[in-house]
Design a protein around this motif. Structure first.
Motif, mmCIF file in Angstrom:
data_model
loop_
_atom_site.group_PDB
_atom_site.id
_atom_site.type_symbol
_atom_site.label_atom_id
_atom_site.label_comp_id
_atom_site.label_asym_id
_atom_site.label_seq_id
_atom_site.Cartn_x
_atom_site.Cartn_y
_atom_site.Cartn_z
ATOM 1 N N ASP A 117 27.026 18.648 14.850
ATOM 2 C CA ASP A 117 27.804 17.599 15.512
ATOM 3 C C ASP A 117 28.952 18.181 16.324
ATOM 4 N N VAL A 118 29.654 19.145 15.741
ATOM 5 C CA VAL A 118 30.781 19.760 16.449
ATOM 6 C C VAL A 118 30.284 20.501 17.679
ATOM 7 N N ALA A 119 29.187 21.235 17.535
ATOM 8 C CA ALA A 119 28.646 21.983 18.671
ATOM 9 C C ALA A 119 28.228 21.045 19.803
ATOM 10 N N GLN A 120 27.648 19.910 19.459
ATOM 11 C CA GLN A 120 27.244 18.948 20.489
ATOM 12 C C GLN A 120 28.450 18.359 21.210
ATOM 13 N N ASP A 121 29.513 18.044 20.455
ATOM 14 C CA ASP A 121 30.726 17.498 21.075
ATOM 15 C C ASP A 121 31.355 18.524 22.021
ATOM 16 N N LEU A 122 31.434 19.764 21.584
ATOM 17 C CA LEU A 122 32.037 20.802 22.427
ATOM 18 C C LEU A 122 31.172 21.081 23.652
ATOM 19 N N ARG A 123 29.858 21.017 23.470
ATOM 20 C CA ARG A 123 28.971 21.170 24.635
ATOM 21 C C ARG A 123 29.236 20.069 25.661
ATOM 22 N N LEU A 163 40.623 16.863 23.084
ATOM 23 C CA LEU A 163 39.846 17.633 24.052
ATOM 24 C C LEU A 163 38.867 16.766 24.856
ATOM 25 N N PRO A 164 38.147 15.834 24.249
ATOM 26 C CA PRO A 164 37.269 14.975 25.075
ATOM 27 C C PRO A 164 38.031 14.192 26.135
ATOM 28 N N ARG A 165 39.208 13.683 25.766
ATOM 29 C CA ARG A 165 40.008 12.950 26.744
ATOM 30 C C ARG A 165 40.501 13.881 27.842
ATOM 31 N N ALA A 166 40.871 15.097 27.467
ATOM 32 C CA ALA A 166 41.307 16.071 28.470
ATOM 33 C C ALA A 166 40.162 16.409 29.434
ATOM 34 N N ALA A 167 38.956 16.548 28.885
ATOM 35 C CA ALA A 167 37.797 16.832 29.743
ATOM 36 C C ALA A 167 37.535 15.673 30.694
ATOM 37 N N ALA A 203 20.457 21.027 17.860
ATOM 38 C CA ALA A 203 21.829 20.972 18.371
ATOM 39 C C ALA A 203 21.868 20.802 19.890
ATOM 40 N N PHE A 204 21.001 21.519 20.605
ATOM 41 C CA PHE A 204 21.006 21.490 22.066
ATOM 42 C C PHE A 204 19.594 21.200 22.594
ATOM 43 N N PRO A 205 19.104 19.972 22.395
ATOM 44 C CA PRO A 205 17.714 19.681 22.804
ATOM 45 C C PRO A 205 17.467 19.819 24.298
ATOM 46 N N LEU A 218 34.026 26.434 19.391
ATOM 47 C CA LEU A 218 32.601 26.601 19.653
ATOM 48 C C LEU A 218 32.053 27.801 18.884
ATOM 49 N N THR A 219 32.835 28.874 18.839
ATOM 50 C CA THR A 219 32.414 30.055 18.077
ATOM 51 C C THR A 219 32.214 29.712 16.608
ATOM 52 N N ASP A 220 33.152 28.964 16.039
ATOM 53 C CA ASP A 220 33.031 28.571 14.635
ATOM 54 C C ASP A 220 31.823 27.654 14.430
ATOM 55 N N ALA A 221 31.605 26.694 15.358
ATOM 56 C CA ALA A 221 30.477 25.771 15.216
ATOM 57 C C ALA A 221 29.148 26.499 15.315
ATOM 58 N N LEU A 222 29.052 27.474 16.213
ATOM 59 C CA LEU A 222 27.805 28.218 16.366
ATOM 60 C C LEU A 222 27.567 29.145 15.178
ATOM 61 N N SER A 223 28.630 29.766 14.705
ATOM 62 C CA SER A 223 28.485 30.714 13.600
ATOM 63 C C SER A 223 28.098 30.008 12.304
ATOM 64 N N ASN A 224 28.633 28.802 12.100
ATOM 65 C CA ASN A 224 28.379 28.076 10.857
ATOM 66 C C ASN A 224 27.371 26.942 11.027
#
Length: 360
Positions: free
Chosen positions: A200-206, A145-149, A297-299, A190-196
């Motif tokens: 790190d995962v949330a920052q990467d997806l952001r 996904l990062p490469r696709a972005a 997570a989102f400073p 993102l839903t899973d990262a936010l819920s749990n």
């Protein structure tokens, strides 16, 4: 020798000076002899001063021709220097004119060079856009996904560089579809990262969403995930009310079916005003915990995400909140409560029939 200092004073008085000199004579000397000596000294000093003036005047007269010659030579030097400076200024003006022409020519050359470089860069962007468009499906198939972005961001950059070119219209539409596709691939993770609370995962997806210009998707998903537990807190009152009502009806049926004289207690109905402070406490505790996590997570975004969540919460429960407040106010007077319920029933029934009711 006489002191010539008093003679140079502006307030020199001959009489005072003579009297003063007479008072300094030796007591054994006669006044006449002292005056004769004083006269002789004055005459001798006068002759010396005259001789000195004559000598110095002669010396000055000898230096005047030399000074005159120096002045004439200096004047000639000034005239020569002025002529040299005029020639230099003339050369500078000529050089300035030729330099201005040269600079203007160089500016034109530089403009042409810049345009050629821009054309070359645009050509490279166009070539890169075609290549990216042909390989983007392979990037998506890899699941990176990062490469696709990054690929989609490069495509967006290339499209902005080539401008509105008809040949790339299909690629522009393809890019929009791919951005939506990547967005939809990110949302479950993102839903899973936010819920749990996976930082790190949330920052990467952001970072992926920001790279493709989809911050609104992050904001929307964040609000959606955290609005569910808040709505659940709010709906807890209705759930408890239904549970109490069901228990009351069950107790009532059991009391009717029981033998005479036997008594069964009925659970009291919960007050909305009694329940509301507990809802506020739980809501504030939830928001405080989420605020702390979001700062980590989102400073860069927590100052936007949390107020957005609170705004959406008030929008979601606004109508229900007003309804509960109105109903709770009616609890103060039984007649008011009955009237309010009757009007709601009438309005609900008549609105289904399409009939308008005017109330006072």
């Amino acid at each position: 020798m006489l002191d010539v200092g008093p003679f140079s004073s502006e307030n020199f008085d001959p009489k005072k000076w003579i009297n003063s000199e007479c008072q300094t004579r030796h007591p054994q000397d006669s006044l006449d002899k002292h005056l004769v000596d004083l006269e002789m000294k004055l005459q001798m000093m006068s002759e010396e001063i005259a001789a000195s003036l004559e000598e110095q005047s002669a010396a000055v007269l000898l230096r005047v021709p030399r000074a005159t010659r120096d002045v004439f030579r200096l004047r000639d030097d000034v005239v020569s220097l002025r002529s040299s400076i005029s020639g230099i200024l003339l050369k500078l003006k000529k050089a300035e004119g030729s330099s201005a022409e040269s600079i203007a020519a160089l500016a034109k050359v530089d403009t042409v060079k810049q345009r050629m470089e821009a054309a070359y860069e645009t050509w490279q962007d166009a070539a890169g856009l075609t290549q990216l468009s042909s390989t983007v499906e392979d990037v998506f198939a890899s699941g990176d996904l990062p490469r696709a972005a990054e690929t989609l961001a490069n495509m967006r950059h290339c499209l902005s560089a080539v401008g509105e070119v008809a040949e790339f219209a299909n690629i522009r539409k393809q890019l929009e579809v791919l951005e939506d596709r990547l967005d939809s691939m990110v949302q479950p993770r993102l839903t899973d990262a936010l819920s749990n609370h996976k930082v790190d995962v949330a920052q990467d997806l952001r970072g992926i969403l920001i790279r493709i210009g989809r911050f609104k998707s992050l904001e929307s998903q964040y609000t959606k995930v955290h609005l569910k537990p808040i709505r659940k807190l709010w709906e807890d009152f209705d759930f408890k009310q239904r549970a109490n009502k069901s228990a009351n009806e069950k107790n009532k049926m059991e009391r009717l079916s029981s033998s005479a004289g036997e008594f069964h207690s009925v659970s009291p109905t919960m007050s909305f005003f009694g329940w509301l402070p507990s809802f506020y406490d739980e809501l504030l505790l939830y928001l405080e915990q989420e605020w702390k996590w979001c700062m980590i997570a989102f400073p860069e975004d927590y100052i936007t995400l949390l107020p957005k969540l609170l705004t959406e919460t008030m929008i979601a429960i606004g109508s229900s909140f007003i309804s509960h407040i109105n109903l709770a106010i009616g609890d103060a007077v039984p007649e008011t409560k009955a009237l309010a319920k009757g009007l709601r029933d009438m309005l609900s029934a008549d609105m289904q029939k399409g009939i308008k009711i005017q109330t006072t």
